[in-house]
Design a protein around this motif. Structure first.
Motif, PDB file in Angstrom:
ATOM      1  N   UNK A  18       0.802  -1.223   0.000  1.00  0.00           N
ATOM      2  CA  UNK A  18       0.000   0.000   0.000  1.00  0.00           C
ATOM      3  C   UNK A  18       0.836   1.274   0.000  1.00  0.00           C
ATOM      4  N   UNK A  19       2.088   1.198   0.448  1.00  0.00           N
ATOM      5  CA  UNK A  19       2.939   2.393   0.465  1.00  0.00           C
ATOM      6  C   UNK A  19       3.676   2.608  -0.856  1.00  0.00           C
ATOM      7  N   UNK A  24       7.735   3.722  -7.840  1.00  0.00           N
ATOM      8  CA  UNK A  24       8.562   2.606  -7.379  1.00  0.00           C
ATOM      9  C   UNK A  24       8.663   1.526  -8.461  1.00  0.00           C
ATOM     10  N   UNK A  25       7.544   1.226  -9.097  1.00  0.00           N
ATOM     11  CA  UNK A  25       7.546   0.218 -10.161  1.00  0.00           C
ATOM     12  C   UNK A  25       8.329   0.710 -11.380  1.00  0.00           C
ATOM     13  N   UNK A  34      11.167  -5.932 -11.344  1.00  0.00           N
ATOM     14  CA  UNK A  34       9.852  -5.527 -10.873  1.00  0.00           C
ATOM     15  C   UNK A  34       9.824  -5.645  -9.350  1.00  0.00           C
ATOM     16  N   UNK A  35       8.676  -5.362  -8.761  1.00  0.00           N
ATOM     17  CA  UNK A  35       8.506  -5.481  -7.317  1.00  0.00           C
ATOM     18  C   UNK A  35       7.444  -6.533  -7.052  1.00  0.00           C
ATOM     19  N   UNK A  36       7.736  -7.452  -6.143  1.00  0.00           N
ATOM     20  CA  UNK A  36       6.805  -8.506  -5.761  1.00  0.00           C
ATOM     21  C   UNK A  36       6.685  -8.538  -4.244  1.00  0.00           C
ATOM     22  N   UNK A  37       5.511  -8.898  -3.766  1.00  0.00           N
ATOM     23  CA  UNK A  37       5.315  -9.083  -2.337  1.00  0.00           C
ATOM     24  C   UNK A  37       5.798 -10.484  -1.994  1.00  0.00           C
ATOM     25  N   UNK A  54       7.405  -6.004   0.266  1.00  0.00           N
ATOM     26  CA  UNK A  54       7.648  -5.826  -1.170  1.00  0.00           C
ATOM     27  C   UNK A  54       9.152  -5.914  -1.410  1.00  0.00           C
ATOM     28  N   UNK A  55       9.551  -6.640  -2.430  1.00  0.00           N
ATOM     29  CA  UNK A  55      10.974  -6.843  -2.734  1.00  0.00           C
ATOM     30  C   UNK A  55      11.226  -6.628  -4.217  1.00  0.00           C
TER      31      UNK A  55
END
Length: 156
Positions: A18-19, A24-25, A34-37, A54-55
């Motif tokens: 949510x932040x 960021x993407x 990319x970013x993945x949880x 998120x990483x």
């Protein structure tokens, strides 16, 4: 489960997406990923640590292509290096399939054995882990601000 200990989920550090913003993407894409949880767990000796956050994931990592209701589990070991298991993890049909399988097993009298590793009383969950983190800082340009940000990161 994987390390033979029960951990109260309230003790696992969790951050959601949510932040995050599209910026960021965009930065992750510029870095080639990319970013993945992710939920991450690791055992070092008799200490187990873990977190959900998120990483950043490089585009050449198999986890970068896991999307929507698909889940993945990646296991690292000395013998196999990295092994990834990917499959549907949510939705009407995967959930119904799991429920029907459980009901059939109960009706047949099947008893499940311990999943994964047996209990390990000597292992302890700790909220300490080493990792690499992506930081995006938004600040007004001023003399020494980059140095100050670096000092804060070094301190923490």
């Amino acid at each position: 489960l994987a390390y033979g200990i029960d951990v109260d989920e309230d003790n696992i550090p969790c951050r959601g997406i949510q932040e995050l913003t599209s910026v960021d993407y965009d930065y992750a894409k510029k870095l080639g990923g990319t970013i993945k949880l992710l939920g991450v767990a690791e055992r070092v000796g008799d200490k187990v640590s873990g977190f959900v956050s998120p990483c950043y994931v490089s585009s050449n990592d198999s986890l970068s292509n896991v999307n929507d209701a698909t889940n993945a589990v990646e296991i690292s070991s000395g013998n196999l290096q990295r092994t990834t298991y990917i499959g549907q993890g949510a939705g009407r049909f995967p959930t119904a399939n799991s429920c029907v399988n459980d009901i059939v097993s109960i009706v047949k009298g099947n008893r499940s054995t311990e999943p994964f590793n047996p209990p390990s009383p000597s292992s302890k969950f700790v909220q300490k882990y080493d990792s690499v983190f992506y930081l995006r800082l938004k600040y007004e340009d001023a003399l020494g601000i980059t140095r100050q940000c670096g000092e804060i990161c070094e301190k923490h």
